[in-house]
Design a protein around this motif. Sequence first.
Motif, short mmCIF file in Angstrom:
data_model
loop_
_atom_site.label_atom_id
_atom_site.label_comp_id
_atom_site.label_asym_id
_atom_site.label_seq_id
_atom_site.Cartn_x
_atom_site.Cartn_y
_atom_site.Cartn_z
N TYR A 21 11.13 10.31 27.55
CA TYR A 21 9.78 9.75 27.28
C TYR A 21 8.75 10.83 26.96
O TYR A 21 7.58 10.51 26.75
N VAL A 56 7.83 13.83 35.02
CA VAL A 56 6.91 13.52 36.12
C VAL A 56 7.44 14.13 37.43
O VAL A 56 8.57 14.60 37.49
N CYS A 81 4.52 9.11 38.99
CA CYS A 81 5.15 7.86 38.57
C CYS A 81 4.58 6.77 39.48
O CYS A 81 4.91 6.72 40.67
N ASN A 109 13.23 7.44 41.26
CA ASN A 109 11.78 7.34 41.04
C ASN A 109 11.12 7.10 42.39
O ASN A 109 10.71 5.99 42.74
N CYS A 169 7.48 -1.05 37.60
CA CYS A 169 6.88 -0.08 36.66
C CYS A 169 5.99 -0.88 35.71
O CYS A 169 6.47 -1.83 35.07
N TYR A 170 4.74 -0.50 35.60
CA TYR A 170 3.82 -1.27 34.76
C TYR A 170 4.20 -1.25 33.28
O TYR A 170 3.90 -2.18 32.54
N VAL A 171 4.90 -0.20 32.85
CA VAL A 171 5.29 -0.11 31.43
C VAL A 171 6.35 -1.18 31.13
O VAL A 171 6.25 -1.92 30.15
N HIS A 172 7.36 -1.28 31.99
CA HIS A 172 8.45 -2.22 31.75
C HIS A 172 8.09 -3.65 32.13
O HIS A 172 8.62 -4.60 31.55
N CYS A 253 3.90 5.20 28.90
CA CYS A 253 3.74 5.73 30.26
C CYS A 253 2.72 6.86 30.18
O CYS A 253 3.01 7.93 29.64
N MET A 256 3.71 10.35 31.48
CA MET A 256 4.69 11.07 30.64
C MET A 256 4.02 11.70 29.43
O MET A 256 4.52 12.66 28.87
#
Length: 297
Positions: A21, A56, A81, A109, A169-172, A253, A256
Amino acid sequence: MEEEIRALKTRKNAVIMAHNYQPLEIQRLADIVGDSLEIAVKAKEARADLIVICGVRFMAETAKILNPGRKVILPVKDAGCPLADFLTPDLIREAKERYPDAAVVVYVNSTAEVKALADITCTSANAVRVVASLSNDTILFGPDANLAAYVQRHLPEKTIIPVPPGGHCYVHAGFTLADVEAARKMGATVVCHPECPPEIQEQADQIASTGGMVRGAAVGDESWSVFTEREMVSRLRVLYPDRVFYEKREAVCADMKRTSLADLQRALEREEYEITLSPEIMDRARQAIERMIAVGA
Ligand code: 13P
Ligand code: SF4
């Protein structure tokens, strides 16, 4: 600046490892680009004087724990993270009190303090295999509840308890069924990361770690819709220029993306920011990570 960084890397006898990433200009300068498991294994084997982890904090901590005699640095001090922040040592202790017979499986993570309380760690590349390797029927699994659901689907004979229940994870978590529909209209094969919500996992053609996505695209279809952080697609386009990859523009992210070339240059020059952890935490966390590495990918 790239030349300067390469010269510094040689002068310092450094190895640069970057996560999939990381911005493409960082990936280009890295000796190793990979997923969390690949970076951990390579960091353990590294013989360089300086190990630079472009990613991270949990990735740099894992590298330090596996190779404690080397200097490990993270170019951006507080690149973190948010998923890892969901799980605290107290949450694990409370869950263990409630389920004394359960094994504790912790996603990499996570902080070093949390790993120190785990029986074993896992990554998205080996979570099912890790849990299957345990004799316990009940598994406390954190911090990602979507990855926990993925493991549960593959191992219905076990009871997987997500700790905490809503870790994500807020991205996924941002991927929706509308994204699947859009991918279908374009005729693309959908590959999703196991951190995506269960309803997305059910619709996807493939579920893979970021390293698994690199391997999968080498043999699979011509057009892919990639449900993970969007830089993954930049990497896939470099690796497979004859294929078509679609990304979700909003899937970014922020942590990242914080590593710049200037950060990397400064990090190499000043050898900062060094990862330091208490020997006791490192020893306990190392047992859990080494146990995972022995299980394999
Ligand atoms: P991978 O181990 O699949 O690279 O995943 C790491 C991560 O942070 C996913 O968001
Ligand atoms: Fe953490 Fe999600 Fe970023 Fe991966 S993409 S490092 S899980 S916040």
